[in-house]
Every structure is written in C-alpha cells, then in structure tokens.
Design an enzyme around this catalytic site. Structure first.
Site, mmCIF file in Angstrom:
data_model
loop_
_atom_site.group_PDB
_atom_site.id
_atom_site.type_symbol
_atom_site.label_atom_id
_atom_site.label_comp_id
_atom_site.label_asym_id
_atom_site.label_seq_id
_atom_site.Cartn_x
_atom_site.Cartn_y
_atom_site.Cartn_z
ATOM 1 C CG ASP A 120 -6.665 11.255 -1.601
ATOM 2 O OD1 ASP A 120 -6.012 12.278 -1.342
ATOM 3 O OD2 ASP A 120 -6.975 10.400 -0.744
ATOM 4 C CE LYS A 142 -3.843 8.715 -0.061
ATOM 5 N NZ LYS A 142 -3.970 8.649 1.352
HETATM 6 P P1 ATP Z 1 -8.856 7.745 1.046
HETATM 7 O O1 ATP Z 1 -7.450 7.279 1.343
HETATM 8 O O2 ATP Z 1 -8.979 8.463 -0.294
HETATM 9 O O3 ATP Z 1 -9.539 8.430 2.184
HETATM 10 P P2 ATP Z 1 -9.709 5.095 1.583
HETATM 11 O O4 ATP Z 1 -8.586 4.253 1.071
HETATM 12 O O5 ATP Z 1 -9.685 5.399 3.035
HETATM 13 O O6 ATP Z 1 -9.734 6.427 0.762
HETATM 14 P P3 ATP Z 1 -11.637 3.654 0.032
HETATM 15 O O7 ATP Z 1 -10.983 2.328 -0.138
HETATM 16 O O8 ATP Z 1 -11.691 4.552 -1.135
HETATM 17 O O9 ATP Z 1 -11.064 4.436 1.286
HETATM 18 O O10 ATP Z 1 -13.105 3.339 0.582
HETATM 19 C C1 ATP Z 1 -13.876 4.272 1.310
HETATM 20 C C2 ATP Z 1 -15.351 3.906 1.178
HETATM 21 O O11 ATP Z 1 -15.759 4.135 -0.160
HETATM 22 C C3 ATP Z 1 -15.632 2.449 1.478
HETATM 23 O O12 ATP Z 1 -16.548 2.414 2.535
HETATM 24 C C4 ATP Z 1 -16.225 1.873 0.213
HETATM 25 O O13 ATP Z 1 -17.384 1.133 0.467
HETATM 26 C C5 ATP Z 1 -16.551 3.067 -0.666
HETATM 27 N N1 ATP Z 1 -16.162 2.913 -2.094
HETATM 28 C C6 ATP Z 1 -16.778 3.489 -3.126
HETATM 29 N N2 ATP Z 1 -16.177 3.192 -4.285
HETATM 30 C C7 ATP Z 1 -15.141 2.409 -4.004
HETATM 31 C C8 ATP Z 1 -14.137 1.783 -4.799
HETATM 32 N N3 ATP Z 1 -14.122 1.878 -6.136
HETATM 33 N N4 ATP Z 1 -13.186 1.070 -4.164
HETATM 34 C C9 ATP Z 1 -13.209 0.976 -2.815
HETATM 35 N N5 ATP Z 1 -14.144 1.524 -2.029
HETATM 36 C C10 ATP Z 1 -15.103 2.247 -2.596
#
Ligand code: ATP
Length: 316
Positions: free
Chosen positions: A141, A11
């Site tokens: 989210d 998203k």
């Molecule tokens: P949001 O936009 O919801 O804040 P994000 O896109 O910033 O999320 P993610 O890619 O979800 O961040 O990753 C955040 C942290 O979560 C990373 O440091 C990662 O190591 C950990 N993590 C745990 N599970 C997952 C997963 N299934 N996919 C990606 N990262 C994950």
C-alpha cells in the site's frame, strides 16, 4: 531545513477483488484505492547522531524497528549512504489520528511520509516513481499513499494507474478500537474457501483481464457519480471477515439501514466499515444514529471525506 512536517492521509478500498495466486506467495489483486481526509501528522527531523528514532503516543504503535516509518528511514539510509552520513540520523514523530490495524493503511501512509520527508531533508530530488519503487519494497500500500487520490492498483497492489480526481464524497467510518483482523489470516482463509475460483496462471494477461470485474465502478468514477459508485462497492474479503466477526457484520447492516447512506463496505481486510453519505449533514446524522444504537465506548466513529492528495508538506 532540518525538519519537515507532513500530512499522511489514510485510504479506503472502494473495490477489492482477489484474482488469483502469484508465484511469490502474494495474491493477484484488482483494487480501487481512495485517499480520505482522516490523516496522521508526521514530523521528520535531522539528528546530529546517526540514529533513527521514532516517537508515537499511541499505545498500539511500536517505536522500534517493527514500525513501518522506522523501516522507511532505514531503507533510505541503506539506499543513500552518502546522504545519511552527510545529513545524519532522523527523528520521526507520529501524531496518530488514523485507527491502528484498521484496514486504512495507517502504517503504510506513515512510511510514505517518511520517504517523502527524507527525500526533502537530504535534498535527493527523487521522482514520484522512484519514491513509489522504494515504497513497494516496504509494503504493497505504500506506493499508493505517496501521491494518493483515486487509483486502480493491480499486481499485489503496488502497480498503480491513477483515476481522475473525485469531487469530495462524505463518509462515516466505524471501527471497534480493540478489534483487529489479521490481514494474512483473511487472505489465507479466502484462499482456503474460494481458491478453486482463482486463475492459476497470473502471467496470462488475457486470463487476468477477463477475471477483473471493476469496469462498472471505474465507469461510475469517470462519471463522478457518487450514487453509482456506492452501488458498485465491492470487497471479496467480506466473504470471510463478516461471517467470522459478527461485530463487523452488525456495523455493516446498521449502516445499510440508515437514511442518507448510498452504500457501505468494509475497507481492506477490515475491521473498519465505511458508509458513503449523501451529504455532510447526513453523515453527521448517521454517526449520531449509530452511536445511539451502539453506545459501546470501544466503537470509534469518524465523519470524513474523500480527498485528492496523498502525502502533503505542511507549510511553516
Ligand atoms: P493495511 O490497510 O495496509 O493492511 P492497517 O491499516 O490494517 O494496514 P496498520 O495501522 O498499518 O494496519 O497497523 C498494522 C500493524 O502494524 C499494527 O499491529 C501496528 O502495531 C503495526 N505498525 C507498525 N508501524 C506502524 C505505524 N507507523 N502506524 C500504525 N501501525 C504500525
């Protein structure tokens, strides 16, 4: 069926406004969330043992209990112990396309896919709102990622009101692979710097409503007006992230000067920056221009577009 394959879209935030503090320590938010075509593929498979296992080739993604997909499976096992003992454990394989720690809800959409996949594997027949309720206990989210599309999200982001589907809008996304912005840091810093403008009483509906300024972009969405949507993009967290991360600011400024860009904004707490392009052809040209301006291999660039769906089952 003993296994399902699911598409889990990322998203972007078309709008993110921080309204105030909440008694639970989170912030009261007003957001517009939009699913995009950039997606992970998730396979969930029943195991004959009672373990939960996660596989992912991406070096930044943990495969232990700290993986949000693992936690989604664990949640289902605790909520539905009879089904868990009937059908056994679950093996989850994540094919990562969504950049990690990017502000694109990568982990949340993986968790959403696992909830949908296990619901199918275990023949639970949960409704969308039951799945969203479970998702909300994993992360703000997650509920949105289940049905996806375009939605207004309030509360800490888990209260959803769907908006009409948008005709596809072409996008270019840019993220430095090695750059991460801590979401708690971004919100904490925002509170320190701008907390004096918050509404204090988040239970006061009238005060809350008058603090929200998303009316103009919602109108543009209802009118399917991509140019107007692009003019009304907003993200309060840019006020703390852009000054602290010059690379993100540079991308934001570079996008803004590209021919064919209708608007540009950081997604979530960053560091991904997106640009809305007038057409697919112009999106490809913008990507090329940015690549030439910043030849750094650490910079990932994606051409993608908005989509109208969340988690989808891949037909076999
Ligand atoms: P949001 O936009 O919801 O804040 P994000 O896109 O910033 O999320 P993610 O890619 O979800 O961040 O990753 C955040 C942290 O979560 C990373 O440091 C990662 O190591 C950990 N993590 C745990 N599970 C997952 C997963 N299934 N996919 C990606 N990262 C994950």
């Amino acid at each position: 069926m003993r296994s399902y394959s699911l598409i889990a879209p990322a998203k972007i935030n078309l709008y993110l406004e921080i309204i105030g503090d909440r008694p639970d320590g989170y912030h009261e938010l007003a957001m517009i969330l939009q699913s995009i075509d950039l997606a992970d593929q998730i396979e969930v498979r029943s195991l004959s043992t009672d373990n939960i296992r996660v596989h992912c080739h991406h070096p930044q993604v943990p495969t232990d209990k700290s993986n949000l997909a693992y936690r989604a499976a664990e949640l289902m096992a605790t909520q539905f112990p009879d089904a868990f003992s009937n059908y056994g454990g679950v093996e989850i394989t994540i094919k990562k396309q969504i950049p990690v720690a990017a502000g694109l809800a990568g982990g949340s959409t993986n968790a959403a896919a696992v909830l949908v996949g296990i619901d199918l594997l275990w023949h639970l027949g949960l409704t969308q709102s039951e799945l969203e309720e479970l998702g909300a206990t994993l992360g703000s989210d997650v509920p949105f990622c289940i049905a996806g599309g375009t939605a207004i999200a309030t509360g800490r982001g888990e209260q959803l009101a769907p908006l009409p589907n948008l005709a596809p809008i072409h996008l270019v996304l840019a993220k430095y692979r090695s750059l991460e912005v801590s979401t708690p840091w971004a919100y904490k810093t925002y509170r320190q710097q701008f907390g004096s403008t918050y509404i204090r009483d988040s239970d006061n509906l009238a005060a809350r409503a008058s603090a929200v300024h998303s009316g103009a972009i919602v109108k543009a969405i209802l009118n399917q007006d991509a140019a107007e949507i692009s003019q009304k993009l907003h993200n309060d967290l840019e006020r703390v992230v852009l000054p602290a991360y010059p690379q993100v600011l540079q991308l934001r400024e570079l996008f803004a000067t590209q021919p064919g860009v209708l608007g540009t904004m950081m997604s979530g707490s960053g560091p991904t920056v997106f640009a809305i392009a007038q057409s697919l052809q112009l999106a490809e040209a913008i990507k090329l221009n940015v690549r030439q301006a910043i030849p750094d291999e650490d910079l990932e660039l994606f051409v993608t577009r908005t989509t109208t769906h969340g988690i989808q089952i891949v037909p076999i």
